[in-house]
Motif scaffolding. Structure first.
Motif, PDB file in Angstrom:
ATOM      1  N   GLY A   1      32.140  38.774  32.569  1.00 43.32           N
ATOM      2  CA  GLY A   1      31.919  40.205  32.766  1.00 43.32           C
ATOM      3  C   GLY A   1      32.633  40.723  34.000  1.00 43.32           C
ATOM      4  O   GLY A   1      33.198  41.831  33.997  1.00 43.32           O
ATOM      5  N   TYR A   2      32.644  39.905  35.046  1.00 36.32           N
ATOM      6  CA  TYR A   2      33.300  40.281  36.307  1.00 36.32           C
ATOM      7  C   TYR A   2      34.820  40.385  36.129  1.00 36.32           C
ATOM      8  O   TYR A   2      35.472  41.240  36.736  1.00 36.32           O
ATOM      9  CB  TYR A   2      32.950  39.246  37.372  1.00 36.32           C
ATOM     10  N   ILE A   3      35.393  39.529  35.273  1.00 33.51           N
ATOM     11  CA  ILE A   3      36.825  39.579  35.001  1.00 33.51           C
ATOM     12  C   ILE A   3      37.196  40.899  34.322  1.00 33.51           C
ATOM     13  O   ILE A   3      38.151  41.584  34.728  1.00 33.51           O
ATOM     14  CB  ILE A   3      37.260  38.382  34.129  1.00 33.51           C
ATOM     15  N   ALA A   4      36.434  41.261  33.276  1.00 31.11           N
ATOM     16  CA  ALA A   4      36.703  42.520  32.567  1.00 31.11           C
ATOM     17  C   ALA A   4      36.529  43.713  33.502  1.00 31.11           C
ATOM     18  O   ALA A   4      37.332  44.663  33.487  1.00 31.11           O
ATOM     19  CB  ALA A   4      35.779  42.644  31.361  1.00 31.11           C
ATOM     20  N   TYR A   5      35.502  43.667  34.317  1.00 34.89           N
ATOM     21  CA  TYR A   5      35.250  44.742  35.295  1.00 34.89           C
ATOM     22  C   TYR A   5      36.416  44.861  36.282  1.00 34.89           C
ATOM     23  O   TYR A   5      36.934  45.951  36.546  1.00 34.89           O
ATOM     24  CB  TYR A   5      33.939  44.434  36.020  1.00 34.89           C
ATOM     25  N   ASN A   6      36.850  43.728  36.825  1.00 35.24           N
ATOM     26  CA  ASN A   6      37.913  43.741  37.831  1.00 35.24           C
ATOM     27  C   ASN A   6      39.261  44.120  37.229  1.00 35.24           C
ATOM     28  O   ASN A   6      40.130  44.639  37.926  1.00 35.24           O
ATOM     29  CB  ASN A   6      38.010  42.367  38.510  1.00 35.24           C
ATOM     30  N   PHE A   7      39.444  43.854  35.934  1.00 33.72           N
ATOM     31  CA  PHE A   7      40.657  44.261  35.244  1.00 33.72           C
ATOM     32  C   PHE A   7      40.837  45.775  35.347  1.00 33.72           C
ATOM     33  O   PHE A   7      41.935  46.271  35.637  1.00 33.72           O
ATOM     34  CB  PHE A   7      40.581  43.837  33.774  1.00 33.72           C
ATOM     35  N   VAL A   8      39.754  46.503  35.146  1.00 31.68           N
ATOM     36  CA  VAL A   8      39.804  47.967  35.200  1.00 31.68           C
ATOM     37  C   VAL A   8      39.936  48.461  36.637  1.00 31.68           C
ATOM     38  O   VAL A   8      40.766  49.328  36.937  1.00 31.68           O
ATOM     39  CB  VAL A   8      38.549  48.570  34.541  1.00 31.68           C
ATOM     40  N   ILE A   9      39.120  47.905  37.537  1.00 34.96           N
ATOM     41  CA  ILE A   9      39.131  48.366  38.926  1.00 34.96           C
ATOM     42  C   ILE A   9      40.499  48.128  39.570  1.00 34.96           C
ATOM     43  O   ILE A   9      41.010  48.979  40.312  1.00 34.96           O
ATOM     44  CB  ILE A   9      38.033  47.654  39.744  1.00 34.96           C
ATOM     45  N   GLY A  10      41.123  46.973  39.276  1.00 35.64           N
ATOM     46  CA  GLY A  10      42.440  46.682  39.831  1.00 35.64           C
ATOM     47  C   GLY A  10      43.497  47.666  39.356  1.00 35.64           C
ATOM     48  O   GLY A  10      44.332  48.135  40.134  1.00 35.64           O
ATOM     49  N   ALA A  11      43.458  47.996  38.067  1.00 34.85           N
ATOM     50  CA  ALA A  11      44.422  48.959  37.513  1.00 34.85           C
ATOM     51  C   ALA A  11      44.150  50.369  38.033  1.00 34.85           C
ATOM     52  O   ALA A  11      45.088  51.137  38.274  1.00 34.85           O
ATOM     53  CB  ALA A  11      44.371  48.929  35.987  1.00 34.85           C
ATOM     54  N   TYR A  12      42.867  50.716  38.212  1.00 29.87           N
ATOM     55  CA  TYR A  12      42.532  52.017  38.806  1.00 29.87           C
ATOM     56  C   TYR A  12      43.170  52.171  40.189  1.00 29.87           C
ATOM     57  O   TYR A  12      43.749  53.209  40.510  1.00 29.87           O
ATOM     58  CB  TYR A  12      41.015  52.156  38.949  1.00 29.87           C
ATOM     59  N   SER A  13      43.004  51.135  41.009  1.00 26.78           N
ATOM     60  CA  SER A  13      43.505  51.231  42.383  1.00 26.78           C
ATOM     61  C   SER A  13      45.026  51.339  42.425  1.00 26.78           C
ATOM     62  O   SER A  13      45.581  51.967  43.333  1.00 26.78           O
ATOM     63  CB  SER A  13      43.038  50.012  43.197  1.00 26.78           C
TER      64      SER A  13
ATOM     65  N   SER B   1      34.921  32.042  41.238  1.00 25.26           N
ATOM     66  CA  SER B   1      34.725  33.412  40.765  1.00 25.26           C
ATOM     67  C   SER B   1      35.844  34.311  41.269  1.00 25.26           C
ATOM     68  O   SER B   1      36.411  35.113  40.512  1.00 25.26           O
ATOM     69  CB  SER B   1      33.364  33.939  41.243  1.00 25.26           C
ATOM     70  N   THR B   2      36.192  34.159  42.538  1.00 30.92           N
ATOM     71  CA  THR B   2      37.282  34.953  43.118  1.00 30.92           C
ATOM     72  C   THR B   2      38.610  34.631  42.446  1.00 30.92           C
ATOM     73  O   THR B   2      39.397  35.535  42.123  1.00 30.92           O
ATOM     74  CB  THR B   2      37.378  34.682  44.628  1.00 30.92           C
ATOM     75  N   VAL B   3      38.867  33.354  42.249  1.00 31.84           N
ATOM     76  CA  VAL B   3      40.114  32.949  41.582  1.00 31.84           C
ATOM     77  C   VAL B   3      40.188  33.549  40.175  1.00 31.84           C
ATOM     78  O   VAL B   3      41.212  34.109  39.763  1.00 31.84           O
ATOM     79  CB  VAL B   3      40.223  31.410  41.517  1.00 31.84           C
ATOM     80  N   ALA B   4      39.085  33.470  39.423  1.00 29.63           N
ATOM     81  CA  ALA B   4      39.077  33.938  38.034  1.00 29.63           C
ATOM     82  C   ALA B   4      39.292  35.441  37.933  1.00 29.63           C
ATOM     83  O   ALA B   4      40.090  35.911  37.104  1.00 29.63           O
ATOM     84  CB  ALA B   4      37.759  33.545  37.369  1.00 29.63           C
ATOM     85  N   ILE B   5      38.591  36.228  38.764  1.00 26.78           N
ATOM     86  CA  ILE B   5      38.695  37.688  38.636  1.00 26.78           C
ATOM     87  C   ILE B   5      40.074  38.194  39.044  1.00 26.78           C
ATOM     88  O   ILE B   5      40.509  39.260  38.574  1.00 26.78           O
ATOM     89  CB  ILE B   5      37.597  38.409  39.447  1.00 26.78           C
ATOM     90  N   HIS B   6      40.765  37.437  39.897  1.00 28.38           N
ATOM     91  CA  HIS B   6      42.123  37.854  40.277  1.00 28.38           C
ATOM     92  C   HIS B   6      43.167  37.368  39.275  1.00 28.38           C
ATOM     93  O   HIS B   6      44.029  38.137  38.843  1.00 28.38           O
ATOM     94  CB  HIS B   6      42.458  37.345  41.678  1.00 28.38           C
TER      95      HIS B   6
ATOM     96  N   ASP C   1      42.549  41.636  38.075  1.00 29.23           N
ATOM     97  CA  ASP C   1      43.384  42.687  38.654  1.00 29.23           C
ATOM     98  C   ASP C   1      44.858  42.318  38.805  1.00 29.23           C
ATOM     99  O   ASP C   1      45.700  43.219  38.887  1.00 29.23           O
ATOM    100  CB  ASP C   1      42.805  43.131  40.010  1.00 29.23           C
ATOM    101  N   VAL C   2      45.194  41.028  38.837  1.00 26.63           N
ATOM    102  CA  VAL C   2      46.617  40.666  38.950  1.00 26.63           C
ATOM    103  C   VAL C   2      47.398  41.022  37.680  1.00 26.63           C
ATOM    104  O   VAL C   2      48.439  41.681  37.747  1.00 26.63           O
ATOM    105  CB  VAL C   2      46.784  39.177  39.317  1.00 26.63           C
ATOM    106  N   PRO C   3      46.956  40.630  36.480  1.00 20.96           N
ATOM    107  CA  PRO C   3      47.720  41.007  35.278  1.00 20.96           C
ATOM    108  C   PRO C   3      47.478  42.433  34.807  1.00 20.96           C
ATOM    109  O   PRO C   3      48.284  42.966  34.036  1.00 20.96           O
ATOM    110  CB  PRO C   3      47.224  40.006  34.231  1.00 20.96           C
ATOM    111  N   SER C   4      46.379  43.081  35.247  1.00 24.28           N
ATOM    112  CA  SER C   4      46.046  44.392  34.684  1.00 24.28           C
ATOM    113  C   SER C   4      47.090  45.451  35.010  1.00 24.28           C
ATOM    114  O   SER C   4      47.448  46.263  34.137  1.00 24.28           O
ATOM    115  CB  SER C   4      44.668  44.840  35.175  1.00 24.28           C
TER     116      SER C   4
END
Length: 432
Positions: free
Chosen positions: A218-230, A344-349, A353-356
Motif C-alpha cells: 500500500g505504501y508503494i502505491a501511495y508513494n508512486f502518486v506522491i512522488g509524481a505529484y511533487s 520499507s524505504t528501499v521498496a517505496i523508492h 517515486d523513482v519510476p513514477s
C-alpha cells in the motif's frame, strides 16, 4: 537516492553488532563531509558522487531513528511521536528552500553547502559522545564482550602464582599468536558470511510476514502518486489552470498540509488506540477520502475550487505518515525493526517515486492532456486505500513485546537504560 537505498539495509544489519548511536554518528559524519565537498565540486560527476554520499549519511537515520523513538515514546503517544519525527520532512523542505534561496543569492551556492555542513557537525560529534543506547531487541555489544572471560587478564593472574605456570603460558601465547595470524583471514570471511546469512534469514522473515507485506505494498502505491505529484504537480497546474506561480502554490500547499496532516494522523491513531488494526483503518479511510478530494480537484474547472479541494485532499493523504510507519515497527519482532524500516524505504523508492515520474512523463507524451494524466495518476491512490483496507482483516499481532533472539537477563536490562531516563538513585548511592 542510490546511496540511500544501498546503505539503508547495511546500517540496519550492523545495528545487531554496533551501537546504534555510533552508527548514526558515522552516518552524519559522512553526510557532513559529503555536503562540505558538494561546495567544492568542480563538475557534474564530482557533485553527483558527493550527493550519493549524502544519501549514505541519511541512511543511518532511516533505519535507526524510528525504532529509537518508538522505544522511548509513551505507550499512548507512540504514533504521535513518530508523526512529529516525520513532520520534519515537509518542514525541512520548506526551510531548505528559504535557506538555500537566501544564502545562495547573497553569498553563492557553494556557501549554502558549507554552512549546512558546519551546522550538522555538532550533531555528528554527538553521535560518538552520547551515552550508548541499545535498541529494544538487541543485547548491548559491550555487555556481550564483558561476559566473555578476559583470557589475557586471567593469564596474568595465573603467572603471578607460579614461575613454572608463567613459562608454560608464555609458550602457549607464542603459539597462539602464530596460529591467530594464520586464521585471521578465514575468521573475517566467516564473519562476513554469517552476517550475510543472518541478513537473508531476516529478509525471509519480513517477506513471509503478511501484515508487513500488505503495509509496504500500500505504501508503494501511495508513494508512486506522491512522488509524481511533487515532480509534475507544478507543471500540471501551470498547463491546466495557467498558474504563473505554480511552483510556489504547490510547494506551499504540500508543506502546510504535510505538516498538519502528518501530525493529525499520529494524534488521531493514538486517540483511537494505537493498534495495527486501527492503523490500517485509518490508512485506508484517509487515503480513500484524500484520493476522492484530489480527483475532484483535477476535475474542477475553477482554479480556486481546485486549490481548495487539492489542499483538503493532501491533508488527508499526508495523515498516513505516522500510522504506516507504526505498522512497520510493530508488526515485526523488535530485532527486525531497523531492517523493516530500511527495506520499507528501499521498496517505496525503487517501486514508487523513482519510476513514477518518468512513467507519468511517458503517459503525458502519449495522451498530451495534463488533466487526464493527473486524473489517471490520482486513481492509483484508490488501490493503495484498498490494499490497506485488506490489512484490517488480516490477523495481526503487535510484536513490540516479543522476546528477541538473544534473551536479556535482568542484569543486562538494568545496564541498557534508555537515554531519556536518568539513573536518579545513582548519585545518592555513591554518596552513601
Amino acid at each position: 537516492m542510490v546511496g540511500l537505498l544501498v546503505a539503508s539495509p547495511i546500517f540496519a544489519s550492523l545495528a545487531k553488532s554496533v551501537n546504534p548511536f555510533r552508527l548514526i554518528g558515522v552516518g552524519l559524519s559522512v553526510w557532513t563531509l559529503a555536503t562540505f565537498f558538494c561546495g567544492l565540486s568542480f563538475n557534474f560527476w564530482s557533485i553527483s558522487v558527493c550527493r550519493m554520499l549524502v544519501g549514505v549519511g541519511e541512511a543511518s537515520f532511516i533505519s535507526l531513528a524510528a525504532p529509537f523513538i518508538d522505544d522511548n515514546a509513551p505507550t499512548s503517544q507512540k504514533t504521535a511521536w513518530l508523526a512529529i519525527f516525520y513532520m520534519c520532512i515537509p518542514s525541512g523542505y520548506a526551510l531548505g528552500y528559504v535557506y538555500g534561496g537566501l544564502v545562495g543569492s547573497y553569498f553563492g551556492w557553494r556557501y549554502a553547502f558549507w554552512v549546512e555542513s558546519i551546522l550538522m557537525l555538532p550533531f555528528a560529534i554527538s553521535g560518538f559522545l552520547m551515552k550508548p543506547l541499545q535498541l529494544k531487541g538487541f543485547v548491548p555489544a559491550d555487555l556481550m564482550k564483558e561476559q566473555v572471560p578476559d583470557t589475557d587478564a586471567s593469564r596474568v593472574q595465573v603467572r603471578n602464582t607460579s614461575n613454572d605456570r608463567d613459562e608454560s603460558l608464555s609458550l602457549k601465547e607464542e603459539f597462539g599468536d602464530k596460529s591467530s595470524n594464520d586464521q585471521s583471514k578465514s575468521k573475517s570471511a566467516t564473519k562476513m558470511f554469517d552476517q550475510f546469512s543472518r541478513f537473508l534469514t531476516d529478509m525471509k522473515a519480513l517477506l513471509l510476514d503478511k501484515v508487513y507485506v500488505i503495509n509496504v505494498l500500500g505504501y508503494i502505491a501511495y508513494n508512486f502518486v506522491i512522488g509524481a505529484y511533487s515532480y509534475w504537480g507544478p507543471k500540471a497546474g501551470y498547463n491546466i489552470y495557467h498558474m504563473t506561480d505554480a511552483d510556489l502554490v504547490f510547494g506551499g500547499i504540500t508543506i502546510v498540509c504535510g505538516i498538519v496532516g502528518t501530525l493529525a494522523g499520529g494524534f488521531i491513531l493514538d486517540f483511537m488506540n494505537n493498534t495495527l488494526s486501527n492503523a490500517f483503518k485509518l490508512l485506508s479511510v484517509t487515503t480513500f477520502i484524500g484520493a476522492a478530494f484530489c480527483f475532484g480537484a483535477f476535475l474542477c474547472r475553477n482554479v480556486n475550487g481546485f486549490l481548495a479541494l487539492f489542499a483538503i485532499g493532501e491533508l488527508f493523504v499526508f495523515a498516513t505518515q505516522g500510522p504506516v510507519n507504526y505498522v512497520c515497527l510493530h508488526c515485526v519482532k523488535p530485532s527486525l525493526r531497523p531492517l523493516s524500516m530500511a527495506m520499507s524505504t528501499v521498496a517505496i523508492h525503487v517501486f514508487g517515486d523513482v519510476p513514477s515520474s518518468p512513467l507519468v512523463g511517458v503517459l503525458q507524451d502519449s495522451i498530451n492532456n495534463w488533466r487526464t494524466t493527473a486524473l489517471i495518476l490520482t486513481t492509483i491512490l484508490f488501490p493503495a486505500a484498498g490494499i490497506w483496507f485488506i490489512g484490517i482483516f488480516v490477523h495481526s499481532v503487535d510484536r513490540f513485546e516479543d522476546d528477541n533472539e538473544h534473551q536479556m537477563s535482568n542484569v543486562e536490562r538494568s545496564c541498557a537504560i534508555p537515554l531519556l531516563h536518568e539513573k536518579t538513585g545513582e548519585s545518592s548511592t555513591s554518596h552513601a
